[in-house]
Design an enzyme around this catalytic site. Structure first.
Site, mmCIF file in Angstrom:
data_model
loop_
_atom_site.group_PDB
_atom_site.id
_atom_site.type_symbol
_atom_site.label_atom_id
_atom_site.label_comp_id
_atom_site.label_asym_id
_atom_site.label_seq_id
_atom_site.Cartn_x
_atom_site.Cartn_y
_atom_site.Cartn_z
ATOM 1 N N ASP A 23 -79.445 -27.539 78.744
ATOM 2 C CA ASP A 23 -78.503 -28.099 77.765
ATOM 3 C C ASP A 23 -77.059 -27.918 78.239
ATOM 4 O O ASP A 23 -76.147 -28.575 77.724
ATOM 5 C CB ASP A 23 -78.673 -27.402 76.401
ATOM 6 C CG ASP A 23 -79.490 -28.230 75.414
ATOM 7 O OD1 ASP A 23 -79.616 -29.451 75.627
ATOM 8 O OD2 ASP A 23 -79.992 -27.650 74.436
ATOM 9 N N GLN A 74 -83.544 -25.319 70.236
ATOM 10 C CA GLN A 74 -83.037 -26.394 69.380
ATOM 11 C C GLN A 74 -82.056 -25.823 68.347
ATOM 12 O O GLN A 74 -82.366 -24.855 67.654
ATOM 13 C CB GLN A 74 -84.221 -27.084 68.682
ATOM 14 C CG GLN A 74 -83.837 -28.286 67.855
ATOM 15 C CD GLN A 74 -83.280 -29.443 68.704
ATOM 16 O OE1 GLN A 74 -83.797 -29.750 69.768
ATOM 17 N NE2 GLN A 74 -82.208 -30.064 68.229
ATOM 18 N N LYS A 93 -88.390 -34.873 72.590
ATOM 19 C CA LYS A 93 -88.144 -34.234 73.893
ATOM 20 C C LYS A 93 -89.471 -33.956 74.599
ATOM 21 O O LYS A 93 -89.621 -34.224 75.794
ATOM 22 C CB LYS A 93 -87.333 -32.938 73.699
ATOM 23 C CG LYS A 93 -85.885 -33.224 73.326
ATOM 24 C CD LYS A 93 -85.116 -31.994 72.844
ATOM 25 C CE LYS A 93 -83.723 -32.442 72.387
ATOM 26 N NZ LYS A 93 -82.914 -31.360 71.808
#
Ligand code: NDP
Length: 290
Positions: free
Chosen positions: A120, A97, A53
Site C-alpha cells: 500500500d 484494510q 482485491k
C-alpha cells in the site's frame, strides 16, 4: 463541448493482462506472487474492497491470503499475525484494510508491516522514499491516477495541477507524484478559501474529498483533465443508493476535456496498482534470489 472519458475499466483490463504475464513468468521460476490481506471488523465497504482485491489476485494468477478478525479482536493478535507474514518468504505483499476499529492505533499497525512488503506504500519509510523521489511502493490510488494520465499522454510538465483533499492515502502522495513530473501543484483542503478560484486554474484537477458532486462544471477550466477519486453513496434524491464521485459528472463533462467516471474510473485502477506493487515485490525477491 463533451469531454472524452478516461475509462478505468478498460485501462485496468489492459494492465491486468500484462500483470498475468508477469505472474506467469515468476511462476515459471518457482515464485508465485502472494498478497496477504487483513480485515478487522464488519464494515461492509471494507469487506467489498477486500473481496475485490482477493478476486483480482486470483484472476491475475497470483496467490492471496485473507485473514478476517472480529471487530473486538485484541490488537496483539493482529500484530502477531503481521509478524508471521513479515517472516514468511512466500508472502510478498501485506495490507491491512483501513479503517480499523477505534481500539487500534492505525499508524502502529502500518509501521508493523515490513517496508519491503508494504504494497500500500503507507509505511513511514516508504512515504519518505516517495518524498525523496525514489519510491519503493507508490500508494495505489495516486499510482493509478498517474497511469491514467500517462495512458492519454496528458501533458504534465509545467501544468497547473490542483488536488482537492490532503489525506495521507490520496491527496499528499498525489501531490508528490505530480510534483515529480514537474507540475505546479496546489493542494486544497477543508480550510481552503475560495475553492473555485483554485479549481478553475487547474489543467489537471484531482478531487479526493468524499463529498458527493461537490465539484461542479462552473468550477472547472474548459478543456481540463478531471480525475474523480471520490466514492460516495447518494443518500437521497432520484439517484438514492447509487455511487457517485466528488465531481458532478453531468455538468463537468460539458466543460472538461478528459474526465473519469464513477464508478469505472479510478476505483478499478486502485486494485490494479495494488496487484502491480505485489508483482514488483515478488520480482524483487526473485531477482535477489537469482
Ligand atoms: P479523507 O477523509 O481522509 O480526506 C478528505 C480530504 O478532503 C481532507 O483532506 C479534507 O480536508 C478534504 N475536505 C473535506 N471537505 C472539504 C471541502 N469542503 N473542501 C475542500 N476539501 C475538503 O478521505 P480520503 O482521501 O481517504 O478519500 C477521499 C475520497 O476518495 C473518499 O470518497 C474515498 O471513498 C475515496 N477513495 C477512493 C479510492 C478509489 O480507489 N477510487 C481510494 C481511496 C479513497 P481536511 O484535511 O482539512 O480535513
Amino acid at each position: 463541448m463533451t469531454a472524452r472519458i478516461l475509462d478505468g475499466n478498460a485501462l485496468s483490463a489492459q494492465l491486468r493482462g500484462q500483470l498475468a504475464e508477469r505472474a506467469a513468468a515468476l511462476a515459471a521460476r518457482g515464485v508465485q506472487p502472494c498478497l496477504a490481506v487483513i480485515l478487522v471488523g464488519e464494515d461492509p465497504a471494507s469487506a467489498v474492497y477486500v473481496r475485490n482485491k482477493v478476486a483480482g489476485c486470483e484472476k491475475a494468477g497470483m496467490r492471496s491470503i485473507k485473514d478476517v478478525y472480529a471487530p473486538d479482536v485484541d490488537p496483539a493478535v493482529v500484530f502477531a499475525r503481521i509478524a508471521e507474514l513479515n517472516a514468511d518468504p512466500a508472502v510478498h505483499g501485506i495490507l491491512v484494510q483501513l479503517p480499523l476499529p477505534k481500539h487500534f492505533d492505525p499508524e502502529a499497525v502500518l509501521e508493523a508491516i515490513a517496508p519491503e512488503k508494504d504494497v500500500d506504500g503507507f509505511h513511514a519509510e516508504n512515504v519518505g522514499a516517495l518524498m525523496q523521489g525514489n519510491p519503493r511502493f507508490i500508494p495505489c490510488t495516486p499510482y493509478g491516477v498517474m497511469q491514467m494520465l500517462k495512458s492519454k499522454n496528458v501533458p504534465l510538465k509545467g501544468a497547473e495541477a490542483v488536488i482537492v483533499g490532503r489525506s495521507n492515502i490520496v491527496g499528499k502522495p498525489m501531490a508528490m507524484l505530480l510534483l515529480a513530473q514537474s507540475c505546479t501543484v496546489t493542494v486544497c483542503h477543508s480550510q481552503s478559501k475560495d475553492l473555485a478560484f483554485h479549481t478553475k486554474r487547474a489543467d489537471i484537477l484531482v478531487a479526493a474529498v468524499g463529498r458527493a458532486r461537490m465539484i461542479t462544471g462552473d468550477m472547472i477550466k474548459p478543456g481540463a483533465t478531471v480525475i474523480d477519486v471520490g466514492i460516495n453513496r447518494l443518500q437521497s434524491g432520484p439517484d438514492a443508493g447509487k455511487l457517485c464521485g466528488d465531481v458532478d459528472f453531468e455538468s463537468a463533462k460539458e466543460v472538461a476535456g478528459l474526465i473519469t467516471p464513477v464508478p469505472g474510473g479510478v476505483g478499478p485502477m486502485t486494485i490494479t496498482m495494488l496487484l502491480t506493487n505485489t508483482i514488483e515485490a515478488a520480482e524483487r525477491v526473485a531477482g535477489a534470489a537469482k
